[in-house]
Write a protein that holds these residues in place. Structure first.
Motif, PDB file in Angstrom:
ATOM      1  N   THR A  92      -3.040   6.159  -4.355  1.00 32.99           N
ATOM      2  CA  THR A  92      -4.262   6.939  -4.179  1.00 32.99           C
ATOM      3  C   THR A  92      -4.097   8.374  -4.657  1.00 32.99           C
TER       4      THR A  92
ATOM      5  N   ARG B 164     -12.620  10.435  -3.433  1.00 33.56           N
ATOM      6  CA  ARG B 164     -12.515   8.983  -3.293  1.00 33.56           C
ATOM      7  C   ARG B 164     -12.064   8.301  -4.581  1.00 33.56           C
TER       8      ARG B 164
ATOM      9  N   ASP C 176       0.861  -1.190   0.000  1.00 31.93           N
ATOM     10  CA  ASP C 176       0.000   0.000   0.000  1.00 31.93           C
ATOM     11  C   ASP C 176       0.898   1.242   0.000  1.00 31.93           C
TER      12      ASP C 176
ATOM     13  N   SER D   1      -5.725  10.556  -2.832  1.00 31.79           N
ATOM     14  CA  SER D   1      -6.187  11.236  -1.609  1.00 31.79           C
ATOM     15  C   SER D   1      -5.096  12.005  -0.885  1.00 31.79           C
ATOM     16  N   LYS D   2      -3.840  11.679  -1.095  1.00 29.65           N
ATOM     17  CA  LYS D   2      -2.789  12.272  -0.280  1.00 29.65           C
ATOM     18  C   LYS D   2      -2.082  13.375  -1.065  1.00 29.65           C
TER      19      LYS D   2
ATOM     20  N   TYR E 160       1.402   6.953   0.217  1.00 22.06           N
ATOM     21  CA  TYR E 160       2.234   8.163   0.364  1.00 22.06           C
ATOM     22  C   TYR E 160       3.402   8.182  -0.609  1.00 22.06           C
TER      23      TYR E 160
HETATM   24  C1  LIG Z   1      -4.780   7.418   3.471  1.00 21.51           C
HETATM   25  C2  LIG Z   1      -4.361   6.025   3.272  1.00 21.51           C
HETATM   26  C3  LIG Z   1      -4.894   5.232   2.263  1.00 21.51           C
HETATM   27  C4  LIG Z   1      -5.820   5.679   1.214  1.00 21.51           C
HETATM   28  O1  LIG Z   1      -6.923   6.242   1.477  1.00 21.51           O
HETATM   29  P1  LIG Z   1      -8.019   6.458   0.348  1.00 21.51           P
HETATM   30  O2  LIG Z   1      -8.477   7.835   0.656  1.00 21.51           O
HETATM   31  O3  LIG Z   1      -9.031   5.411   0.588  1.00 21.51           O
HETATM   32  O4  LIG Z   1      -7.364   6.332  -0.989  1.00 21.51           O
HETATM   33  C5  LIG Z   1      -4.439   3.942   2.095  1.00 21.51           C
HETATM   34  N1  LIG Z   1      -3.495   3.454   2.875  1.00 21.51           N
HETATM   35  C6  LIG Z   1      -2.924   4.168   3.836  1.00 21.51           C
HETATM   36  C7  LIG Z   1      -1.842   3.572   4.626  1.00 21.51           C
HETATM   37  C8  LIG Z   1      -3.343   5.478   4.079  1.00 21.51           C
HETATM   38  O5  LIG Z   1      -2.788   6.164   5.060  1.00 21.51           O
END
Ligand SMILES: *Cc1c(COP(=O)(O)O)cnc(C)c1O
Length: 362
Positions: free
Chosen positions: A221, A232, A191, A223-224, A194
């Motif tokens: 993602t 989303r 995953d 999201s970051k 980041y």
């Molecule tokens: C924030 C985060 C995600 C992703 O979050 P989504 O908003 O669902 O894409 C995935 N894994 C980790 C470790 C995170 O901190």
């Protein structure tokens, strides 16, 4: 009395949402409140993404493209793997759940590290499958501890790299050794939420390993660093057979139309990612050096948040910070009752956090 849910449901603790900024303003009578609680990009989304969203507002009567044709095309072009190797998710968080639903039978198990991303635990509980947690070593994911827990029933191992909420990473050579040792019957979720923030040269880029390891799934993602958490949208690269199976289980329109269009636009804005990374590096250096001066313990981070040991109740410190207009995340839910996690903000936000923390802790 309403009917009872399935037997494993009452044991699941709902994900604790943070308080929204407006609510904290109202409750404490504050005008200025900053949120450093959810690892969001303090610079916001790319301008290009905002323009794309505006242009699309009048088209929301149309369903999204359920195949994500253009977004997968763009990701494929950028990262050099064919579209058949990509699945899109409603946030990359959805992909953890999909993997468990699609692959892990009731008598099989999932392995992940203690204090790693809480979603792995929640998805295992929801699916009612077994799980094992491996201890960290020096606040880092310990690949040997993960490997030691593998048995004939292991189906999936999840590793967040960097790991959240700790903020450390495993190195390329550790990940290579892990992949070499783990059986191909075991799925590995790497995953990389980041990914865009990490600047260390020893950081393993998961995509370099996907072609050679048919059991590897690399999730990322928007999201970051891309600053699109509210939309989303996430994605994963993996062997096409895995992607086909995930496509059987995911909802047909799991990534909405606005999200697809703005993710495509955001991928074209490399300058925004660069600015975000630079802001983050400077902010993290400032926070870490000031915390050292204040003699407050923390885990040195490779990403956009820092785990801080307050030396007392993290929940109390969180409340005291909130009363002063700074929202951070308490970590008791991750089994770290003395810790808080703070997201790197813009320069003024970082300074405000430090000033308020000093008042609250010292
Ligand atoms: C924030 C985060 C995600 C992703 O979050 P989504 O908003 O669902 O894409 C995935 N894994 C980790 C470790 C995170 O901190």
């Amino acid at each position: 009395m309403p009917p009872t849910p399935r037997k494993h449901i009452p044991a699941i603790l709902p994900y604790p949402p943070g308080k929204p900024i407006e609510e904290v303003q109202r409750e404490f009578g504050l005008t200025e409140v900053i949120k450093l609680a959810s690892n969001e990009n303090p610079l916001g989304p790319s301008r290009k993404a905002v323009v794309a969203m505006r242009a699309l507002a009048a088209e929301m009567h149309l369903y999204p493209d359920g195949a994500g044709f253009y977004l997968k095309g763009k990701l494929s072009e950028k990262y050099g793997l064919p579209p058949e190797w990509i699945v899109l998710g409603n946030g990359s968080d959805e992909i953890n759940g999909l993997l468990i639903q699609t692959y892990v039978n009731r008598d099989e198990s999932v392995i992940f590290s203690e204090h790693d991303f809480v979603s792995y635990l929640l998805e295992a509980l929801k699916a009612n499958v077994k799980f094992k947690q491996a201890p960290l070593r020096d606040w880092r994911v310990d690949v040997d501890a993960l490997l030691e827990r593998v048995d004939s029933k292991t189906k999936l191992i999840c590793i967040a790299n960097p790991t959240n909420p700790i903020g450390t990473m495993i190195e390329k050579k550790e990940f290579e050794r892990f992949l070499a040792e783990v059986s191909e019957d075991v799925l590995v979720l790497l995953d990389e939420a980041y990914f865009e923030y990490v600047t260390k040269r020893s950081y393993p880029d998961g995509l370099k390993f996907v072609r050679r390891h048919p059991n590897l799934v690399v999730a990322r993602t928007f999201s970051k660093a891309y600053g699109l958490a509210g939309l989303r949208v996430g994605y994963a690269f993996a062997n096409p057979e895995i992607i086909q199976n995930l496509d059987r289980v995911r909802k047909p329109f799991n990534v909405n139309r606005m999200a697809q269009a703005s993710a495509i636009a955001a991928l074209d804005d490399e300058a925004h990612i660069r600015r975000s990374r630079e802001n983050n590096e400077k902010g993290r250096q400032l926070l870490e050096s000031e915390l050292r001066k204040m003699k407050i313990a923390f885990v040195p981070s490779v990403t956009n948040f820092i785990l801080i040991d307050t030396g007392r109740s993290g929940a109390d410190v969180t409340r005291a910070l909130m009363a002063q207009g700074v929202i951070v995340r308490p970590m008791a839910g991750y089994g770290l009752p003395q810790h808080i996690r703070v997201t790197i903000g813009r320069p003024a936000e970082n300074r405000k956090f430090l000033a308020v923390l000093k008042k609250v802790i010292q």
